[in-house]
Design an enzyme around this catalytic site. Structure first.
Site, PDB file in Angstrom:
ATOM      1  CG  HIS A 261     -37.939 111.739   7.564  1.00 38.07           C
ATOM      2  ND1 HIS A 261     -36.575 111.863   7.621  1.00 38.07           N
ATOM      3  CD2 HIS A 261     -38.400 112.816   6.870  1.00 38.07           C
ATOM      4  CE1 HIS A 261     -36.209 112.982   7.009  1.00 38.07           C
ATOM      5  NE2 HIS A 261     -37.287 113.567   6.538  1.00 38.07           N
TER       6      HIS A 261
ATOM      7  CB  SER B  52     -43.705  80.777   9.265  1.00 44.18           C
ATOM      8  OG  SER B  52     -43.343  80.544  10.610  1.00 44.18           O
TER       9      SER B  52
END
Length: 451
Positions: free
Chosen positions: A173, A297
């Protein structure tokens, strides 16, 4: 008027699809399997081999070894110029398969072989097109896709062997759970992928040679004494295909759909792997190697991005959605034939090439990551609360009631260091010292179970 317009020459920079655009260099060799040129050459191969087989079956014209060599040479010599001739013919008569038939007759004339009347005799276009498509898929699977899967699985095996001792905190989870190893997590994917790979390799492709509506009408009318079902089965077997004698004008796509569904399942498992590796990179558990001159980037110079996994995921999603579309639409065809399948099936190669590109990208990613012991050890050292499962289970063994509830109160929502964990153990009421000593010997790096 032809259904298509002859294209101008163009560069990959002007291609509409990224497969023929940005990634043309990665996949251009695959056009030998999926392209107009490839389809023409496969149709030619089937026409020539059918001509030789039917002459042999009827015994009306004995081919010499020289004749056979000359006929097979038409296939071997097939060139882009020949494909251009077929395209020009198609523009005039508006029929791509018939244009190949006319090309065969032209080649026979050049060889002084008087066999025109036997070219394509008793066949329908689908007898050529169906088998050409299946052979393209079969050969691409054998030559390209299967080879890529093997290389990918080998890369994953190497990653597993290099990470036998790479211990980290698993997440369920999205939250810290209990320790595992990167090798064991890799083996989970390897086991799944190998099972599907075995099923793909066991797939047997079908072929069809049954005439205009699947009944051998024309051949039976002209040569009623021949057993055309046996002839069809023998001819298709020589092509390496399993004969399907229960057809309309087209070969049902069920068999191709089954293959594509298996490849789609392999894709889905690999997407799952790519997303997990992406997450491990995001957590810092895996680090990416980088090249000196590359940019991660346009604005953040520090970044090294997991683009191999992202790109691979993207192309496998596209591939798998192509396959789902084929499954949903190629299984149906009106009455004995309509042409929707012919237009749709032209795009099957796109989905398979997208899969190949996705495999290559993800393989590059798997080969480009290393386990980050520093980050993994820091997580393990800072999350001793993850031993709560072991503590409550040992206390259960010793007969302490409400063990789970007691440990839940002491650990839930907390991040415990080693000292904090040991302090909790010391404060457990009613627990004998020898059991406390056993609990104190627990360590996240050693709480691995069966890996």
């Amino acid at each position: 008027m032809a259904e298509f317009t002859k294209a101008n020459n163009f560069s990959n920079l002007k291609a509409i699809s990224s497969l023929d655009g940005r990634f043309r260099g990665n996949v251009e060799n695959y056009s030998e399997y999926f392209s107009e040129y490839a389809a023409m050459k496969l149709r030619l191969e089937i026409e020539i081999k059918y001509l030789m087989a039917i002459l042999e079956e009827m015994g009306e014209r004995k081919l010499t070894e020289a004749d056979k060599g000359a006929l097979l040479g038409i296939i071997d010599r097939f060139s882009e110029d020949d494909a251009q001739w077929i395209e020009e013919k198609d523009l005039i008569i508006n029929h791509d398969t018939k244009s190949v038939e006319y090309f065969v007759q032209k080649q026979l004339e050049a060889l002084n072989l008087d066999l025109d009347n036997y070219v394509h005799i008793g066949l329908t276009s689908a007898d050529i097109d169906s088998n050409a498509l299946v052979l393209a898929i079969k050969r691409f699977e054998e030559d390209i896709l299967g080879t890529l899967r093997t290389s990918l699985l080998n890369s994953l095996e190497s990653f597993i062997e290099n990470n036998r001792d790479s211990i980290f905190l698993a997440r369920t989870h999205g939250k810290h759970a209990v320790p595992t190893t990167m090798a064991k997590e890799g083996e989970n994917f390897l086991f799944r992928l190998k099972k599907v790979d075995d099923r793909i390799r066991a797939h047997i492709f079908e072929g069809k040679l049954t005439g205009a509506v699947g009944n051998f009408n024309a051949l039976t009318a002209v040569y009623p004494e021949q057993n055309w079902r046996d002839f069809s089965a023998d001819f298709l077997s020589r092509l390496g295909l399993l004969p399907n004698l229960h057809t309309t004008q087209i070969l049902p796509y069920d068999n191709v759909i089954q293959y594509l569904d298996l490849v789609g399942l392999f894709n889905h498992i690999l997407i799952d792997l790519a997303r997990d590796f992406w997450s491990y990179i995001s957590f810092g558990l895996l680090s990416l190697a980088f090249k000196k001159n590359e940019v991660g980037s346009s604005t953040m110079p520090h970044k090294v991005n997991p683009i191999s996994f992202e790109g691979g995921e993207a192309y496998l999603l596209l591939s798998t959605n192509h396959f789902a579309f084929f499954s949903n639409n190629l299984a149906t065809n009106r009455l004995q034939r309509d042409l929707t399948d012919k237009y749709i099936s032209r795009e099957v190669g796109v989905g398979l090439v997208q899969a190949a590109l996705g495999y290559s990208m993800i393989m590059g990613g798997v080969n480009n990551v290393v386990f980050n012991d520093l980050v993994a050890n820091e997580e393990l050292d800072n999350h001793w609360e993850t031993l709560g499962e072991a503590v409550q289970t040992i206390l259960r063994r010793e007969g302490f009631s409400e063990s789970y509830e007691k440990i839940k109160k002491l650990t839930r929502g907390k991040h415990l260091t080693k000292d904090e964990f040991l302090n909790i153990i010391n404060q457990l009421d009613g627990v004998p010292e020898e059991i406390k000593d056993e609990l104190k010997r627990l360590n996240p790096k050693g709480y691995l179970g069966w890996v």
